[in-house]
Design a protein around this motif. Structure first.
Motif, PDB file in Angstrom:
ATOM      1  N   LEU A  38     -11.889   5.619   2.450  1.00 38.77           N
ATOM      2  CA  LEU A  38     -12.686   4.459   2.089  1.00 38.77           C
ATOM      3  C   LEU A  38     -11.846   3.218   2.364  1.00 38.77           C
ATOM      4  O   LEU A  38     -10.852   2.979   1.677  1.00 38.77           O
ATOM      5  CB  LEU A  38     -13.089   4.527   0.618  1.00 38.77           C
ATOM      6  CG  LEU A  38     -13.868   3.340   0.049  1.00 38.77           C
ATOM      7  CD1 LEU A  38     -15.170   3.136   0.809  1.00 38.77           C
ATOM      8  CD2 LEU A  38     -14.142   3.551  -1.443  1.00 38.77           C
ATOM      9  N   ILE A  39     -12.226   2.459   3.398  1.00 39.65           N
ATOM     10  CA  ILE A  39     -11.470   1.276   3.805  1.00 39.65           C
ATOM     11  C   ILE A  39     -12.173   0.039   3.251  1.00 39.65           C
ATOM     12  O   ILE A  39     -13.287  -0.297   3.666  1.00 39.65           O
ATOM     13  CB  ILE A  39     -11.350   1.185   5.336  1.00 39.65           C
ATOM     14  CG1 ILE A  39     -10.669   2.435   5.884  1.00 39.65           C
ATOM     15  CG2 ILE A  39     -10.590  -0.070   5.748  1.00 39.65           C
ATOM     16  CD1 ILE A  39     -10.588   2.470   7.396  1.00 39.65           C
ATOM     17  N   LEU A  40     -11.525  -0.635   2.319  1.00 43.90           N
ATOM     18  CA  LEU A  40     -12.053  -1.850   1.717  1.00 43.90           C
ATOM     19  C   LEU A  40     -11.298  -3.036   2.303  1.00 43.90           C
ATOM     20  O   LEU A  40     -10.065  -3.076   2.253  1.00 43.90           O
ATOM     21  CB  LEU A  40     -11.887  -1.799   0.196  1.00 43.90           C
ATOM     22  CG  LEU A  40     -12.535  -0.574  -0.480  1.00 43.90           C
ATOM     23  CD1 LEU A  40     -12.189  -0.540  -1.957  1.00 43.90           C
ATOM     24  CD2 LEU A  40     -14.035  -0.584  -0.287  1.00 43.90           C
ATOM     25  N   LEU A  53      -8.789  -3.711  -5.836  1.00 42.85           N
ATOM     26  CA  LEU A  53      -8.560  -2.814  -4.705  1.00 42.85           C
ATOM     27  C   LEU A  53      -7.195  -2.125  -4.835  1.00 42.85           C
ATOM     28  O   LEU A  53      -7.061  -0.935  -4.530  1.00 42.85           O
ATOM     29  CB  LEU A  53      -8.631  -3.588  -3.386  1.00 42.85           C
ATOM     30  CG  LEU A  53      -9.941  -4.303  -3.057  1.00 42.85           C
ATOM     31  CD1 LEU A  53      -9.929  -4.790  -1.612  1.00 42.85           C
ATOM     32  CD2 LEU A  53     -11.148  -3.404  -3.294  1.00 42.85           C
ATOM     33  N   ARG A  54      -6.207  -2.879  -5.283  1.00 38.73           N
ATOM     34  CA  ARG A  54      -4.876  -2.289  -5.503  1.00 38.73           C
ATOM     35  C   ARG A  54      -4.951  -1.174  -6.537  1.00 38.73           C
ATOM     36  O   ARG A  54      -4.360  -0.099  -6.368  1.00 38.73           O
ATOM     37  CB  ARG A  54      -3.892  -3.369  -5.962  1.00 38.73           C
ATOM     38  CG  ARG A  54      -3.569  -4.426  -4.916  1.00 38.73           C
ATOM     39  CD  ARG A  54      -2.571  -5.409  -5.473  1.00 38.73           C
ATOM     40  NE  ARG A  54      -2.272  -6.494  -4.547  1.00 38.73           N
ATOM     41  CZ  ARG A  54      -2.330  -7.785  -4.855  1.00 38.73           C
ATOM     42  NH1 ARG A  54      -2.688  -8.162  -6.081  1.00 38.73           N
ATOM     43  NH2 ARG A  54      -2.037  -8.696  -3.950  1.00 38.73           N
ATOM     44  N   ARG A  62      -7.636   8.279  -1.337  1.00 38.98           N
ATOM     45  CA  ARG A  62      -8.628   8.122  -0.266  1.00 38.98           C
ATOM     46  C   ARG A  62      -8.968   6.651  -0.023  1.00 38.98           C
ATOM     47  O   ARG A  62      -9.516   6.307   1.029  1.00 38.98           O
ATOM     48  CB  ARG A  62      -9.901   8.881  -0.627  1.00 38.98           C
ATOM     49  CG  ARG A  62      -9.738  10.385  -0.759  1.00 38.98           C
ATOM     50  CD  ARG A  62     -11.034  11.023  -1.245  1.00 38.98           C
ATOM     51  NE  ARG A  62     -11.444  10.507  -2.543  1.00 38.98           N
ATOM     52  CZ  ARG A  62     -12.555  10.869  -3.188  1.00 38.98           C
ATOM     53  NH1 ARG A  62     -13.349  11.790  -2.628  1.00 38.98           N
ATOM     54  NH2 ARG A  62     -12.862  10.354  -4.360  1.00 38.98           N
ATOM     55  N   VAL A  63      -8.643   5.812  -0.996  1.00 38.54           N
ATOM     56  CA  VAL A  63      -8.962   4.387  -0.888  1.00 38.54           C
ATOM     57  C   VAL A  63      -7.827   3.667  -0.163  1.00 38.54           C
ATOM     58  O   VAL A  63      -6.682   3.671  -0.619  1.00 38.54           O
ATOM     59  CB  VAL A  63      -9.184   3.750  -2.272  1.00 38.54           C
ATOM     60  CG1 VAL A  63      -9.441   2.247  -2.128  1.00 38.54           C
ATOM     61  CG2 VAL A  63     -10.347   4.428  -2.985  1.00 38.54           C
ATOM     62  N   CYS A  64      -8.137   3.065   0.965  1.00 38.60           N
ATOM     63  CA  CYS A  64      -7.212   2.218   1.707  1.00 38.60           C
ATOM     64  C   CYS A  64      -7.764   0.790   1.677  1.00 38.60           C
ATOM     65  O   CYS A  64      -8.965   0.594   1.533  1.00 38.60           O
ATOM     66  CB  CYS A  64      -7.073   2.668   3.164  1.00 38.60           C
ATOM     67  SG  CYS A  64      -6.867   4.447   3.375  1.00 38.60           S
ATOM     68  N   ALA A 308      -2.518  -1.334   2.761  1.00 37.84           N
ATOM     69  CA  ALA A 308      -2.081  -0.168   1.980  1.00 37.84           C
ATOM     70  C   ALA A 308      -2.951   1.026   2.329  1.00 37.84           C
ATOM     71  O   ALA A 308      -4.169   0.907   2.504  1.00 37.84           O
ATOM     72  CB  ALA A 308      -2.186  -0.462   0.488  1.00 37.84           C
ATOM     73  N   GLY A 309      -2.290   2.180   2.461  1.00 37.89           N
ATOM     74  CA  GLY A 309      -3.008   3.438   2.668  1.00 37.89           C
ATOM     75  C   GLY A 309      -3.034   3.924   4.098  1.00 37.89           C
ATOM     76  O   GLY A 309      -3.637   4.956   4.382  1.00 37.89           O
ATOM     77  N   PHE A 310      -2.385   3.183   5.017  1.00 40.66           N
ATOM     78  CA  PHE A 310      -2.387   3.564   6.426  1.00 40.66           C
ATOM     79  C   PHE A 310      -0.977   3.889   6.899  1.00 40.66           C
ATOM     80  O   PHE A 310      -0.002   3.280   6.442  1.00 40.66           O
ATOM     81  CB  PHE A 310      -2.945   2.430   7.299  1.00 40.66           C
ATOM     82  CG  PHE A 310      -4.335   2.019   6.952  1.00 40.66           C
ATOM     83  CD1 PHE A 310      -5.428   2.667   7.486  1.00 40.66           C
ATOM     84  CD2 PHE A 310      -4.554   0.965   6.079  1.00 40.66           C
ATOM     85  CE1 PHE A 310      -6.712   2.290   7.170  1.00 40.66           C
ATOM     86  CE2 PHE A 310      -5.839   0.568   5.757  1.00 40.66           C
ATOM     87  CZ  PHE A 310      -6.912   1.233   6.297  1.00 40.66           C
TER      88      PHE A 310
END
Length: 317
Positions: A38-40, A53-54, A62-64, A308-310
């Protein structure tokens, strides 16, 4: 393992909607029973959206999220998400929940049948003012008639796209992006899923009338040369009117010498008419030249303040 499904959601001052958005998206991701992300994309929010979001990223891997350095606009925020996406099937939807996440499994079914673009087509809008419904109705049909590609009516950015389609979109260098037009331009098998658009879940409408008009103009200019030709047609029409007026004036001078229509009033009307035609033509030319100006500057589409998340972020745009 790379995710199979990716979801891109631009965020702009959506602190009231984010908890419900995450809850409903989580339910959909569990239903798909496959690796997901899930890219926000925080598009320069001024409220607590980025902090939320953080927190979601810390809670759920799963949240990026991407945080743009300022507000670059909805289409650029979507483009940023597309640049970072990793899934085989990519879904774009809005954070206000007017694009219901529960429609995603139907889109996935169409994708599994072989369609590489599945767009959500609105058949009804709930709790929207008549003026917005009317202008949207007129715009989509005008765009369909004038555009040089087949752009479906009553569709927004809510869609599913195959990885192949997204790779082509990412390779396109243009800066004034109209995603719903670009996904039609690339071709590939496309189909619709139909839904009734619900009202906004919470908060204020972020897409103001001015932003809507700007997006509409961008869509027309990006996918049609008709406005340029319209200037020529209007000019020819004005020339025909001028010739007819000259013939009438000559007739009145000879046969109706006391006619009041041969004086200052007629000249003034003609000047205003021709002046209006010239200004409209210059304005249309300015829209196209302005886009050329934006393209040749070669600036990046956006700047990132936080990611974040990548993995391998440095290798991405």
């Amino acid at each position: 393992m790379n995710p199979k499904y990716s979801f891109i959601i631009p965020i702009y001052n959506e602190e009231k909607s984010i908890p419900e958005l995450y809850r409903r998206m989580s339910a959909v991701m569990e239903q798909l029973n496959a690796p997901t992300e899930l890219i926000l994309v925080n598009d320069g929010s001024r409220d607590r959206s980025l902090q939320m979001l953080r927190e979601l990223h810390e809670k759920d891997p799963r949240v990026c999220y991407l945080s743009l350095a300022r507000n670059f606009g909805h289409q650029i925020a979507v483009t940023a998400g597309l640049n970072f996406v990793r899934g085989e099937a990519i879904v774009i939807l809005d954070a206000d929940l007017q694009d219901p996440p529960e429609l995603i499994p139907d889109m996935v079914d169409k994708w599994q049948q072989g369609y590489q673009v599945v767009y959500a087509q609105r058949i009804k809008r709930h709790k929207e003012r008549w003026f917005k419904r009317f202008t949207a109705y007129v715009f989509y049909r005008l765009l369909k008639r004038l555009a040089n590609v087949e752009i479906p009516t009553d569709t927004g950015d809510f869609c599913l796209m195959d990885r192949q389609v997204v790779d082509i979109l990412n390779s396109m260098p243009e800066r004034n992006r109209y995603i719903r037009g670009l996904r039609s331009w690339v071709g590939f098998p496309q189909t619709a899923v139909y839904f009734e658009r619900p009202p906004r879940f919470a908060g204020e409408v972020q897409y103001t009338f001015r932003k809507s008009v700007s997006l509409a103009v961008n869509g027309l200019v990006s996918f049609s040369k008709v406005p340029l030709r319209l200037s020529t047609y209007v000019g020819l029409f004005a020339a025909a009117i001028a010739v007819a007026m000259a013939i009438l004036v000559l007739y009145w001078r000879i046969f109706v010498p006391n006619s009041p229509l041969t004086g200052f009033t007629l000249i003034l009307v003609a000047i205003f008419f021709l002046g209006a035609v010239q200004l409209v033509s210059i304005g249309i030319l300015g829209e196209y030249i302005g886009r050329i100006y934006e393209e040749v500057k070669g600036r990046p589409l956006y700047t990132l303040a936080e990611v974040a998340g990548f993995k391998n972020v440095a290798s991405r745009k």
